[in-house]
Design a protein around this motif. Structure first.
Motif, PDB file in Angstrom:
ATOM      1  N   ALA A 130       0.753  -1.196  -0.102  1.00 27.29           N
ATOM      2  CA  ALA A 130       0.090  -0.028   0.020  1.00 27.29           C
ATOM      3  C   ALA A 130       0.820   1.284   0.086  1.00 27.29           C
ATOM      4  O   ALA A 130       0.349   2.530  -0.554  1.00 27.29           O
ATOM      5  N   ALA A 189      -4.096   2.330  -3.780  1.00 32.14           N
ATOM      6  CA  ALA A 189      -5.485   2.959  -3.222  1.00 32.14           C
ATOM      7  C   ALA A 189      -6.104   3.758  -4.155  1.00 32.14           C
ATOM      8  O   ALA A 189      -7.319   4.109  -4.460  1.00 32.14           O
ATOM      9  N   GLN A 222      -5.659  -2.591 -10.148  1.00 31.34           N
ATOM     10  CA  GLN A 222      -4.671  -3.219  -9.131  1.00 31.34           C
ATOM     11  C   GLN A 222      -4.314  -4.714  -9.468  1.00 31.34           C
ATOM     12  O   GLN A 222      -3.271  -5.065  -9.530  1.00 31.34           O
TER      13      GLN A 222
END
Ligand code: ADP
Ligand code: MG
Length: 245
Positions: free
Chosen positions: A95, A140, A147
């Motif tokens: 992340a 994100a 993704q």
């Protein structure tokens, strides 16, 4: 198809405690072949995938990739994991790293590439999965479909001999499924050897050389998609298909 076996499972058995989760599995995946694995939930599809890059051990039988038995541990195992790319339902991106870093990190760590070299390869692969313009974003900031395409690029960056996909589109919103399947279709056309667990029967019909149907930890059918979908032999497969088609 002339068989030049890349993956070979012979009489593979696996247990979780008393649960016989894989029973006498015999499966050969030829170089360049696309094998789609389908079957009811709990039939052992994920476990089968995970045995192929030794995320799971087996109790008996043998598994070899490109003529070599799966290594037990150590360096050989890290090399194996690089050769057998895996894409899961959950993308598991870092992340706090950019998209570019996500694709580059393992190349540097496992493949020993210099950062510049790794980044260049990452950019090529991001371009290939349609994400060239997203390299500097964070996971994100991307959609689920994007993704998952990063996760595919990351696996490809290790120059795998085979790619395993375990329900790669199951966690995605419907409108994002096709963009991921299209990347996988293109990979298949480019000759990548692939084992794909999926409920996307359109993909199975159009991309698979073979469909493997599993139930209760056994391979019940292993046939061409045409043959399988028009004329399933087993009651289990007929029942399964009647529920999903
Ligand atoms: P599928 O992917 O086809 O849904 P899985 O390979 O995930 O099936 O699971 C096969 C069977 O093994 C299921 O009964 C599941 O509950 C069981 N199982 C999976 N992983 C584990 C585990 N780590 N420990 C114990 N049982 C497991
Ligand atoms: Mg599963």
């Amino acid at each position: 198809m002339a068989v030049d076996p890349l993956i070979e499972l012979r009489d593979v058995n696996k247990y979780y405690g008393k649960l016989h989760v894989l029973t006498d599995i015999n499966l050969t995946v030829g170089r360049g072949e696309v094998v789609v694995v389908i079957g009811p939930s709990g039939s052992g599809k994920s476990t089968l995938c995970r045995t192929m890059n030794r995320l799971e051990t087996i109790e008996s039988g043998s598994i070899s990739i490109d003529g070599r038995p799966l290594p037990e541990e150590g360096k050989g195992l890290a090399a194996l994991r690089a050769e057998v790319g895996m894409v899961f339902q959950s993308f598991n991106l870092f992340a706090h790293r950019t998209v570019l870093d996500n694709v580059s990190l393992a190349q540097i760590k496992v493949r020993g590439r210099k950062k510049e070299e790794a980044d260049q390869r990452s950019r090529e692969l991001l371009d290939r999965v349609g994400l060239a313009s997203q390299a500097d974003k964070y996971p994100a900031q991307l959609s689920g479909g994007q993704q998952q395409r990063v996760a595919i690029a990351r696996a490809l960056a290790m120059d795998p001999k085979v790619m395993l996909f375990d329900e790669p589109t199951s966690a995605l919103d419907p409108e994002m499924i096709n963009e991921v399947l299209e990347v996988m279709q293109q990979l298949a056309r480019d000759g990548m050897t692939m084992v794909v667990v999926t409920h996307e029967m359109g993909f199975a019909r159009s991309a698979a050389n073979r469909v493997v149907f599993m139930a209760d930890g056994k391979i019940v059918e292993d046939r061409t998609p045409d043959d399988f979908f028009t004329n399933p032999h087993s009651e289990r497969a007929k029942d399964f298909l009647s529920k999903i088609l």
